[in-house]
Motif scaffolding. Structure first.
Motif, mmCIF file in Angstrom:
data_model
loop_
_atom_site.group_PDB
_atom_site.id
_atom_site.type_symbol
_atom_site.label_atom_id
_atom_site.label_comp_id
_atom_site.label_asym_id
_atom_site.label_seq_id
_atom_site.Cartn_x
_atom_site.Cartn_y
_atom_site.Cartn_z
ATOM 1 N N SER A 226 2.546 5.335 12.430
ATOM 2 C CA SER A 226 1.131 4.391 12.123
ATOM 3 C C SER A 226 1.436 3.136 11.824
ATOM 4 C CB SER A 226 0.428 5.283 10.744
ATOM 5 O OG SER A 226 -0.215 4.266 10.228
ATOM 6 N N SER B 243 -2.134 0.336 4.267
ATOM 7 C CA SER B 243 -3.410 0.336 4.959
ATOM 8 C C SER B 243 -2.941 0.108 6.709
ATOM 9 C CB SER B 243 -4.330 -0.657 4.310
ATOM 10 O OG SER B 243 -5.677 -0.662 5.354
ATOM 11 N N LEU C 210 -2.089 11.251 -1.011
ATOM 12 C CA LEU C 210 -1.075 11.599 -1.139
ATOM 13 C C LEU C 210 0.242 10.921 -1.719
ATOM 14 C CD1 LEU C 210 -1.086 13.241 2.434
ATOM 15 C CD2 LEU C 210 -1.305 14.718 0.402
ATOM 16 N N TYR D 4 2.896 9.914 1.409
ATOM 17 C CA TYR D 4 2.442 9.306 2.451
ATOM 18 C C TYR D 4 2.251 7.688 2.097
ATOM 19 C CZ TYR D 4 0.557 8.003 7.086
ATOM 20 O OH TYR D 4 0.333 7.396 8.377
ATOM 21 N N HIS E 102 -15.866 1.604 5.969
ATOM 22 C CA HIS E 102 -14.997 2.062 7.036
ATOM 23 C C HIS E 102 -14.173 3.126 6.860
ATOM 24 C CE1 HIS E 102 -16.925 -1.613 8.602
ATOM 25 N NE2 HIS E 102 -16.689 -2.314 7.594
ATOM 26 N N ARG F 136 4.265 9.778 9.678
ATOM 27 C CA ARG F 136 3.902 11.365 8.960
ATOM 28 C C ARG F 136 4.716 12.174 8.914
ATOM 29 N NH1 ARG F 136 -0.932 12.090 7.748
ATOM 30 N NH2 ARG F 136 -1.634 10.252 8.995
HETATM 31 C C1 ANZ Z 1 -8.110 0.788 3.969
HETATM 32 C C2 ANZ Z 1 -8.606 1.508 5.385
HETATM 33 C C3 ANZ Z 1 -9.765 1.038 5.561
HETATM 34 C C4 ANZ Z 1 -8.172 2.487 5.719
HETATM 35 C C5 ANZ Z 1 -10.441 1.699 6.805
HETATM 36 C C6 ANZ Z 1 -8.533 3.163 7.002
HETATM 37 C C7 ANZ Z 1 -9.844 2.850 7.129
HETATM 38 P P1 ANZ Z 1 -3.033 6.958 8.960
HETATM 39 O O1 ANZ Z 1 -3.817 6.260 10.317
HETATM 40 O O2 ANZ Z 1 -3.065 8.435 9.064
HETATM 41 O O3 ANZ Z 1 -1.708 6.286 8.862
HETATM 42 N N1 ANZ Z 1 -4.027 6.114 3.147
HETATM 43 C C8 ANZ Z 1 -2.771 5.377 3.066
HETATM 44 N N2 ANZ Z 1 -1.909 5.805 2.400
HETATM 45 C C9 ANZ Z 1 -2.512 6.936 2.006
HETATM 46 C C10 ANZ Z 1 -1.981 8.255 1.100
HETATM 47 N N3 ANZ Z 1 -1.000 8.100 0.512
HETATM 48 N N4 ANZ Z 1 -3.152 9.259 0.898
HETATM 49 C C11 ANZ Z 1 -4.263 9.149 1.556
HETATM 50 N N5 ANZ Z 1 -4.527 8.116 2.297
HETATM 51 C C12 ANZ Z 1 -3.840 7.202 2.593
HETATM 52 O O4 ANZ Z 1 -3.822 6.416 7.833
HETATM 53 C C13 ANZ Z 1 -3.796 5.241 7.250
HETATM 54 C C14 ANZ Z 1 -4.761 5.165 6.165
HETATM 55 O O5 ANZ Z 1 -4.946 6.373 5.388
HETATM 56 C C15 ANZ Z 1 -4.768 3.807 5.437
HETATM 57 O O6 ANZ Z 1 -5.434 2.714 5.824
HETATM 58 C C16 ANZ Z 1 -5.323 4.460 4.063
HETATM 59 O O7 ANZ Z 1 -6.691 3.843 3.953
HETATM 60 C C17 ANZ Z 1 -5.111 5.491 3.892
HETATM 61 F F1 ANZ Z 1 -11.540 1.183 7.291
HETATM 62 O O8 ANZ Z 1 -6.609 1.470 4.063
HETATM 63 B B1 ANZ Z 1 -6.563 2.692 4.952
#
Ligand code: ANZ
Ligand code: ZN
Length: 845
Positions: A228, A249, A330, A333, A344, A420
């Protein structure tokens, strides 16, 4: 020819003995022939071979026998994946020793495999529960430790308080232990890990080279590795709170839509707060009860605890973001913390809705959509930035780069890749596994067992009356002197995950020296496995771990291949309809096995009472639904060749194969039909049958292609066709040649029938198992006759069958000589003749 019927009951065991005596399928390490390593996933010795094994091993067997016929030195071994829980469960339930139980099962299943006539090199048989195998595994584990690829770490585990053991995530179902049903607790334990994450990039890139693997499996592995790309962003605290929080993120472009920060229950900030806040502590406890799998996190209700802390927004000084402890984050992760962007991200959307947090769209189809009200779900799509200050109007991809650049320039973040894939925790608090070869010394720490003291052998005298690990309770086994300082010390009592056993067995098959796990040069001569065949259920873990071990051993210089399995095939399941009746006592279905049933065209009755029974769906054979057939019973009744033929017929090998009585009976009849045809072999017959010769060689050629592509059902269909054509042909030398070829073609599939016929009809000396694949005459592969259409005034009036390449003048002459053409012309004068050689003659009148 002697008997008018082929008798599998006498022929099968006779030929199996002959193959054994001749060591027909022993792979010769010193052979100069080209090599082929054909491997099916080795079975767990549960007690009996089931029909799925028969299908799997029959496919591998046909390929292995075919390859031998094509002149390859074939390695086709078999062994036993013999450690694991079922043996311990049997020990607990039946009071037997896991070793005794396992070895009895192996003996039983080996006899069953032999009755199926598989062309296996039994001299290389191995069983992972024997010290001759696991001792070498211990040596490899120490090697990996010395190379820095094994380490110990405190880690949270799923603890089953009843079985007193750690459970894998897959063994936790709805928060409970899969066997005990007890509520699973999170515990911290010192565990052994293998550094598979060191290979994440390699394992991902390597997938690109595996052309011989199903796309589906490669995709599953890719998702499991889960690369990722995103950013790690630091949010500064709003006083009086004084700690910053780093989030991970994948959507830094959405930072203007962030309306809260969420941290995992295990996050240090949450843990600190729990020390002073009983409410926070209680919430954290609640989080621990939920499941830990991604799917469970996704579906569980999103819950949060407001810490009262707030963080500054790095790009908007006017805003501050509340910090929640949340059950959907989590710790394992990213950074264990996220920025919540409700507009979003669906999880954030649900969370914000529940806790009344702002939902601000920052990506829209166009700038005009900035203020359109949000619907009832988060919007994950692409677009341009809105409500994002100076970044408004930028495309998502550009905005990601621009915001990362800004963060890097201002020092509050940077681009980051996260995976992951986690390191592989291999510690199991169980008896029936490979003892982890380490000793704990108060002075020297964790010390590997010196290789001269390997194998560390499992003690036989263990008791299973109390739950937990018998190795811990054993009175003497764990007490040993430290290998370094010789003071009293303690053996490690954890054993290795059984997936370790299956991560390198294919190397031990290729080379089995007594004094080391394998010989590098011998391994190099056989590896990689040319064709690996097994169930789709192993698409991720087993296959990924085996790939990892291969790469790890290559990295430390022990082998020279990096991918163990050049081609992979995942076969479909054998299915059968179910028979059931509702139990009047509790309304639950009671299942009946097929042999308790009388099946008519569309009804079924129970033999016992003659009353009707419900016919259920056609599903995978399983003991719980009783829709199983016992391969042994089929072999005893119809012979090995009939069941082998059934396994190959009808369904493409990757699809499900519905079992049917009519099907197996049909196979049985075909065995006899072939036997009658073989009896008509007449070496003295004379005369040529050109079409039959052509059909014969075309079939041989096509079947070779089918088998190489594992299209067994296609090969079967072609054998039926050639058989019919041969049966119908008048006696001739060609017919005898065709009979001999049919015999050779069925040899990989019906080896007992083939040997019996080969010997009785005196077609050739020696075993058909050692015979060569029939050669084809390339001239016969090309069609040498063509059909030419004859048109009169544009209408088709006749066709001519002529030799390919017949001259124009000759075609014209033949067309005019046709009665049908003359009738169509009806005396008219032919003004022009158009000839397209091999295709068409058009007469213009
Ligand atoms: C802001 C955001 C905005 C996100 C958005 C997603 C969509 P993948 O793709 O699976 O790597 N994330 C990060 N760390 C996390 C954790 N420890 N436990 C749960 N969720 C976590 O997923 C990465 C996205 O999952 C990250 O991007 C974060 O949410 C969330 F429109 O950040 B995102
Ligand atoms: Zn010591």
């Amino acid at each position: 020819m002697t008997a008018d019927r082929f008798d599998p009951a006498s022929a099968d065991p006779r030929w199996q003995r002959v193959w054994d005596e001749h060591q027909s399928f022993r792979a010769d390490d010193s052979s100069t022939k080209p090599r082929s390593y054909v491997l099916e996933m080795f079975p767990y010795p549960s007690g009996r071979i089931h029909i799925g094994h028969v299908r799997n091993y029959t496919m591998g067997d046909v390929l292995a026998r075919y390859k031998r016929m094509r002149g390859f030195e074939v390695l086709h071994p078999m062994g036993w994946d013999a450690f694991g829980m079922p043996a311990e469960n049997a020990a607990m339930e039946k009071g037997v020793h896991p070793g005794g139980w396992t070895r009895d099962n192996i003996a039983n299943m080996k006899a069953q495999l032999k009755r199926l006539g598989f062309a296996l090199d039994w001299s290389r048989e191995l069983s992972t529960c024997e010290p001759e195998y696991y001792g070498h595994e211990q040596a490899l584990f120490v090697d990996l430790y010395e190379a820095g690829l094994v380490y110990r770490k405190e880690s949270a585990v799923n603890w089953d308080p009843v079985d007193q053991t750690v459970l894998a995530n897959e063994q936790v179902i709805d928060g409970r232990g899969w066997r005990s049903g007890a509520l699973v607790e999170k515990r911290k334990l010192s565990q052994w890990f293998l550094k598979i994450t060191d290979f994440a990039d390699e394992l991902l890139d390597g997938l690109g080279t595996l052309d011989g693997w199903p796309e589906k499996v490669r995709l599953m592995q890719e998702n499991w590795i889960g690369k990722s790309q995103g950013a790690q962003l630091r949010f500064a605290p709003v006083a009086p709170f004084a700690e910053s929080i780093e989030v991970y993120s994948t959507r830094p472009d959405t930072i203007f839509g962030a309306s809260f920060i969420a941290i995992a229950a295990d996050h240090p900030i949450a843990q600190d707060l729990a020390r002073t806040s009983p409410q926070a502590a209680a919430f954290i406890e609640l989080c621990k009860q939920g499941g830990t799998t991604a799917a469970e996190m996704e579906t569980a209700e999103k819950l949060g605890f407001d810490t009262g802390y707030a963080m500054a927004h790095p790009l908007d000084a006017a805003r501050s973001l509340p910090v929640y402890i949340a059950n959907f984050v989590l710790m394992e992760y990213g950074t264990g913390a996220v920025m919540g962007v409700p507009a979003h991200d669906q999880r954030d959307f649900e969370f914000a809705t529940k806790y009344g947090l702002p939902i601000v769209r920052v990506v829209a189809a166009s700038l005009d959509d900035a203020a359109t009200p949000m619907g009832s779900e988060a919007e994950a799509g692409d677009g341009v930035l809105v409500n994002s200050g100076a970044f408004d109007g930028m495309r998502v991809a550009d905005a990601k780069a621009a915001i990362i650049a800004r963060a890097e320039a201002e020092g509050w973040g940077q681009g980051k890749t996260v995976w992951r894939l986690r390191d592989w925790g291999v510690s199991r608090q169980r008896y029936w596994g490979t003892p982890i070869p380490f000793i704990h010394c108060e002075t020297c720490g964790v010390v590997p067992v010196p290789k001269s003291q390997l194998p560390v052998v499992l003690p036989e005298d263990v008791d299973f009356q109390t739950p937990g690990n018998p190795l811990v309770r054993h009175p003497t086994w764990k007490h040993v002197p430290c290998p370094q300082c010789h003071e009293p010390a303690l053996r490690e009592t954890d054993t290795l995950d059984t997936f370790v056993n299956s991560s390198w067995y294919f190397l031990r098959f290729a080379s089995q020296p007594a004094d080391k796990p394998f010989d590098r040069d011998e391994v190099a001569r056989w590896m990689p496995v040319e064709q690996y065949i097994g169930g789709i259920e192993h698409a991720i873990l087993h296959l990924l771990y085996a790939r990892f071990w291969t790469r790890a051993l290559a990295r430390i210089g022990m082998i020279d291949v990096s991918e163990p399995f050049a081609s992979l095939f995942t076969q479909g399941m054998v299915t059968h309809e179910t028979y059931s009746r509702l139990d009047p006592a509790n309304g639950q279905p009671l299942y009946y096995s097929p042999d308790e049933i009388d099946r008519a065209a569309d009804t079924a009755t129970l033999k016992a009472d003659g009353a009707p029974i419900e016919i259920g769906r056609v599903i995978k054979m399983s003991k719980s639904k009783k829709n199983v057939v016992d391969p042994d019973a089929i072999v005893a009744f119809h012979g090995a060749d009939a069941i082998r033929w059934f396994m190959l017929s009808d369904s493409p090998p990757e699809r499900d194969l519905p079992w049917s009585i009519a099907g197996i009976e049909g196979c049985s009849r075909f065995v006899q039909r072939l036997w009658r045809l073989f009896a008509q072999f007449d070496p003295a017959a004379t005369g040529e049958d050109k079409p039959l010769d052509r059909k014969r060689d075309q079939t041989v050629h096509a079947i070779a292609g089918d088998i190489e592509a594992l299209g067994f059902n296609k090969a079967v269909a072609r054998i039926y066709e050639l058989t019919s054509a041969t049966e119908k042909a008048a006696p001739s030398a060609s017919r005898s040649a065709a009979i001999r070829v049919v015999l050779l073609l069925v040899a990989p599939m019906m080896p007992h029938l083939a040997e019996e016929a080969w010997a009785t009809i005196g077609a050739r000396d020696g075993l058909i198992a050692d015979a060569a694949w029939p050669p084809v005459d390339p001239a016969l592969l090309v069609e040498d006759e063509v059909t030419v259409a004859v048109q009169v005034k544009g209408k088709l009036r006749d066709t001519l069958i002529v030799a390919k390449g017949t001259a124009r003048e000759e075609l014209e002459r033949l067309a005019l000589a046709s009665d049908k053409v003359q009738r169509a012309l009806d005396g008219a004068e032919v003004r022009k003749v158009i000839v397209v050689p091999d295709r068409l003659v058009n007469l213009v009148a």
